[in-house]
Scaffold this active site. Structure first.
Site, PDB file in Angstrom:
ATOM      1  N   GLU A   1       0.845  -1.198   0.000  1.00 13.90           N
ATOM      2  CA  GLU A   1       0.000   0.000   0.000  1.00 13.90           C
ATOM      3  C   GLU A   1       0.878   1.245   0.000  1.00 13.90           C
ATOM      4  O   GLU A   1       1.998   1.235   0.538  1.00 13.90           O
ATOM      5  CB  GLU A   1      -0.893  -0.022   1.259  1.00 13.90           C
ATOM      6  CG  GLU A   1      -1.777   1.220   1.380  1.00 13.90           C
ATOM      7  CD  GLU A   1      -2.883   1.093   2.428  1.00 13.90           C
ATOM      8  OE1 GLU A   1      -2.958   0.060   3.126  1.00 13.90           O
ATOM      9  OE2 GLU A   1      -3.672   2.048   2.548  1.00 13.90           O
ATOM     10  N   ASN A  50      -6.763   1.459   2.699  1.00 14.11           N
ATOM     11  CA  ASN A  50      -7.491   2.718   2.862  1.00 14.11           C
ATOM     12  C   ASN A  50      -7.061   3.735   1.796  1.00 14.11           C
ATOM     13  O   ASN A  50      -7.867   4.556   1.361  1.00 14.11           O
ATOM     14  CB  ASN A  50      -7.242   3.297   4.260  1.00 14.11           C
ATOM     15  CG  ASN A  50      -7.787   2.392   5.354  1.00 14.11           C
ATOM     16  OD1 ASN A  50      -8.623   1.527   5.091  1.00 14.11           O
ATOM     17  ND2 ASN A  50      -7.317   2.563   6.575  1.00 14.11           N
ATOM     18  N   ASN A 101     -12.175  -1.033  -0.985  1.00 14.59           N
ATOM     19  CA  ASN A 101     -11.516  -1.571   0.204  1.00 14.59           C
ATOM     20  C   ASN A 101     -12.322  -1.257   1.460  1.00 14.59           C
ATOM     21  O   ASN A 101     -12.726  -0.102   1.658  1.00 14.59           O
ATOM     22  CB  ASN A 101     -10.131  -0.913   0.348  1.00 14.59           C
ATOM     23  CG  ASN A 101      -9.423  -1.325   1.626  1.00 14.59           C
ATOM     24  OD1 ASN A 101      -9.031  -2.480   1.775  1.00 14.59           O
ATOM     25  ND2 ASN A 101      -9.280  -0.398   2.568  1.00 14.59           N
ATOM     26  N   GLU A 102     -12.559  -2.261   2.288  1.00 15.80           N
ATOM     27  CA  GLU A 102     -13.172  -2.080   3.620  1.00 15.80           C
ATOM     28  C   GLU A 102     -14.306  -1.058   3.601  1.00 15.80           C
ATOM     29  O   GLU A 102     -14.336  -0.128   4.423  1.00 15.80           O
ATOM     30  CB  GLU A 102     -12.098  -1.680   4.646  1.00 15.80           C
ATOM     31  CG  GLU A 102     -11.069  -2.762   4.844  1.00 15.80           C
ATOM     32  CD  GLU A 102     -10.139  -2.562   6.039  1.00 15.80           C
ATOM     33  OE1 GLU A 102     -10.135  -1.467   6.635  1.00 15.80           O
ATOM     34  OE2 GLU A 102      -9.416  -3.524   6.366  1.00 15.80           O
ATOM     35  N   TYR A 130      -7.003  -8.675  11.601  1.00  9.26           N
ATOM     36  CA  TYR A 130      -5.727  -8.420  12.275  1.00  9.26           C
ATOM     37  C   TYR A 130      -5.878  -8.901  13.705  1.00  9.26           C
ATOM     38  O   TYR A 130      -6.894  -8.628  14.341  1.00  9.26           O
ATOM     39  CB  TYR A 130      -5.392  -6.926  12.253  1.00  9.26           C
ATOM     40  CG  TYR A 130      -5.078  -6.418  10.864  1.00  9.26           C
ATOM     41  CD1 TYR A 130      -3.848  -6.681  10.278  1.00  9.26           C
ATOM     42  CD2 TYR A 130      -6.023  -5.709  10.126  1.00  9.26           C
ATOM     43  CE1 TYR A 130      -3.549  -6.233   8.992  1.00  9.26           C
ATOM     44  CE2 TYR A 130      -5.738  -5.260   8.840  1.00  9.26           C
ATOM     45  CZ  TYR A 130      -4.498  -5.529   8.276  1.00  9.26           C
ATOM     46  OH  TYR A 130      -4.213  -5.096   7.007  1.00  9.26           O
ATOM     47  N   GLU A 146      -6.433  -9.164   3.477  1.00  6.15           N
ATOM     48  CA  GLU A 146      -5.557  -8.502   4.464  1.00  6.15           C
ATOM     49  C   GLU A 146      -5.621  -9.351   5.720  1.00  6.15           C
ATOM     50  O   GLU A 146      -6.706  -9.560   6.272  1.00  6.15           O
ATOM     51  CB  GLU A 146      -6.028  -7.089   4.807  1.00  6.15           C
ATOM     52  CG  GLU A 146      -5.721  -6.059   3.754  1.00  6.15           C
ATOM     53  CD  GLU A 146      -6.040  -4.637   4.212  1.00  6.15           C
ATOM     54  OE1 GLU A 146      -5.909  -4.321   5.416  1.00  6.15           O
ATOM     55  OE2 GLU A 146      -6.446  -3.848   3.346  1.00  6.15           O
ATOM     56  N   GLN A 180       1.567  -6.286   5.487  1.00  5.15           N
ATOM     57  CA  GLN A 180       1.881  -5.919   4.133  1.00  5.15           C
ATOM     58  C   GLN A 180       3.261  -6.493   3.784  1.00  5.15           C
ATOM     59  O   GLN A 180       3.708  -7.394   4.483  1.00  5.15           O
ATOM     60  CB  GLN A 180       1.838  -4.407   4.004  1.00  5.15           C
ATOM     61  CG  GLN A 180       0.426  -3.858   4.311  1.00  5.15           C
ATOM     62  CD  GLN A 180       0.203  -2.428   3.849  1.00  5.15           C
ATOM     63  OE1 GLN A 180       1.006  -1.855   3.147  1.00  5.15           O
ATOM     64  NE2 GLN A 180      -0.917  -1.847   4.264  1.00  5.15           N
TER      65      GLN A 180
END
Ligand code: AHR
Length: 518
Positions: free
Chosen positions: A51, A96, A196-197, A269, A317, A369
């Site tokens: 990212e 993000n 994304n998200e 996460y 992720e 990442q």
């Protein structure tokens, strides 16, 4: 001499399958019938993520002007470390960041590209690393690229024209532009995600599931009409906070996208804020539970579709991330720079086991990442080092290919605040062209574990190679010039249909052994 099945069972029956407190080895056993398979493992479960965030790209993958970089600006030492990881799929440009990114800013002569205010991570994006830099990097390293389009502040048109720019041969203004920018052949990017998200209030352009579903559907139509060969990933749940209706989000999104999406993206996460080793070591049980629930929702959404219609899960992720984590207002260049210890590496191995054990439905997974930012590779201006989590990912990505196998498992368990029965042994097994690959994590902090693996329909032929990831203690971290946690060769004995190995306390061991039919 191979022991008989009866003698084997009797030897185990004589041993209580409970954790002993005297430091004596625990005992676990695994039985394997090579015809009882889960599914082929998709190599894309060993993906990664880059990212525009902190020093992941700038100062990580790409460092123009550094003596360590090539003429194009790619850090050569980082490239070697990336090669060593066997990255199968690389997601970009966020995260993000993607939700406010206009890809058109990142093409054309580098010096003419605009600097833009970047609101995900509160910085200024200079756009010197863009579509060409990313796709050429993937091509050079034989990595499959995976692009996340901006469905936050972005438009359908931006999403569609990005596919056209990257994938069509020629004959349009977009493809002429690509050619003028130095690239004649299209890159043919297969994997694209629809934002994304989008379930997170922290996301730019966050919407309700209903609004996202409708918006993403129109983007999906235009993207697939541009190139019918692309595979689309719908933004599923990333928000597992108390009160967030993550199952409802997935259900609604799939209601809208079930004809167009090929994958449902999920993010997770995990961390050890409470400094509770055993609770942390059980994190993969939650990952497994969420995977099963999401699979059920996918099946439900496909009830009236032809049975051939498939939607898979993309855990695009995932990682350990809790120390270098602010409240969404991280500022500066050195952000999200986690320094990983041994217990993190063991949790990573259990998460990879979970993907292998769900190989029938999890077909994409991207460790978040790649460099510096919650990453297995860590750099400064002059050097790099491999973090603890590099080793399990490398061992899986190099060896656990082929068909995931079902296992019969028996062994001692423990209880934590959140879980009733956590096996001390976490495992997965793979048939890699007749080689049996076992991934074994001994979650016990202090006691070794003797594991006996019994093949039901095959026998071992030749030596078994074992590699162990371990270190002096569970909090051991690596640093520049100081590797405390790494992978070292170990012994394993295989004779007849039985393999025996003693696992060290708090360790991950990969065993690879050739087998033949009985
Ligand atoms: O990987 C770091 C961030 O975590 C990503 O930008 C976002 O998608 C997630 O919340």
């Amino acid at each position: 001499m191979p022991i008989t099945r009866r003698a084997f069972a009797a030897s185990l029956a004589a041993t209580p399958l409970l954790a002993q407190s005297d430091g004596a080895p625990l005992k676990s056993r695994i039985k394997i019938d090579s015809e009882r398979t889960i599914a082929p493992i998709d190599p894309k479960i060993y993906g990664n993520f880059a990212e525009h965030l902190g020093r992941c790209i700038e100062g990580g993958i790409f460092d123009e002007g550094s003596p360590l970089s090539d003429k194009q600006g790619y850090r050569q030492d980082v490239r070697e470390a990336v090669k060593g990881l066997n990255v199968s799929l690389l997601r970009w440009p966020g995260g993000n960041f993607a939700s406010n990114y206009d890809w058109r800013d990142g093409i054309g002569p580098r010096d003419k590209r605009p600097a833009r205010l970047e609101m995900a991570w509160h910085t200024v994006e200079d756009n010197r690393f863009g579509t060409h830099e990313f796709l050429n990097y993937c091509e050079e390293l034989s990595i499959e690229p995976y692009i996340c389009v901006n469905l936050g502040t972005g438009t359908w048109d931006q999403a569609q024209s990005w596919v056209e720019y990257c994938n069509l041969e020629g004959g349009t203004a977009m493809t002429d532009l690509r050619k003028r920018n130095g690239r004649t052949k299209p890159w043919k990017v297969k994997y694209w995600s629809l934002g994304n998200e989008m379930d997170g209030p922290w996301q730019m352009g966050h919407r309700s599931a209903e609004d996202y579903g409708k918006f993403a559907l129109e983007a999906a139509k235009l993207m697939k009409w541009t190139d019918p060969d692309i595979h689309l990933v719908a933004a599923g749940s990333s928000n597992f906070n108390a009160g967030a209706d993550w199952t409802g989000w997935n259900r609604t999104v799939l209601d809208h996208l079930r004809h167009h999406a090929d994958y449902l993206s999920l993010h997770t996460y995990v961390g050890n804020r409470a400094n509770d080793y055993y609770e942390f070591m059980a994190s993969s049980l939650e990952l497994d539970a969420r995977t099963r629930v999401a699979e059920g929702i996918i099946r439900e959404s496909l009830t009236s579709e032809p049975r051939s219609r498939k939607i898979y899960i993309a855990w695009d992720e995932w990682n350990v991330w809790y120390r270098a984590r602010g409240q969404g207002r991280e500022v500066g260049r050195r952000i999200l720079e986690e320094h990983y210890n041994l217990e993190d590496a063991l949790v990573v191995a259990t998460m990879l086991n979970t993907f292998v054990n769900n190989a029938h439905i999890v077909k994409i997974a991207n460790m978040a990442q790649l460099v510096n930012v919650i990453a297995p590779i860590f750099t400064d201006e002059k050097r790099l080092y491999l973090q603890t989590i590099y080793y399990p990912l490398q061992l899986f990505a190099t060896n656990s290919h082929g068909t995931a196998l079902e296992l019969f498992k028996e062994g001692p368990t423990y209880k934590t605040k959140s879980y009733d029965e956590v096996p001390y042994l976490d495992s997965s097994a793979v048939n890699n062209n007749g080689n049996l690959v076992l991934n074994l994590v001994n979650r016990h902090r202090d006691q070794p574990m003797d594991v006996t693996v019994q093949l039901e329909d095959r026998k071992f032929s030749g030596t078994a190679n074992a590699v162990e990831v371990n270190g002096p203690d569970i909090k051991a971290v690596n640093d520049f010039g100081e590797t405390k946690v790494s992978a070292t060769k170990r012994d394993a004995q295989a004779a007849g249909s039985t393999l025996r190995i003693r696992l060290a306390p708090h360790s991950y061991t990969m065993v690879k052994a050739a087998t033949t039919s009985l």
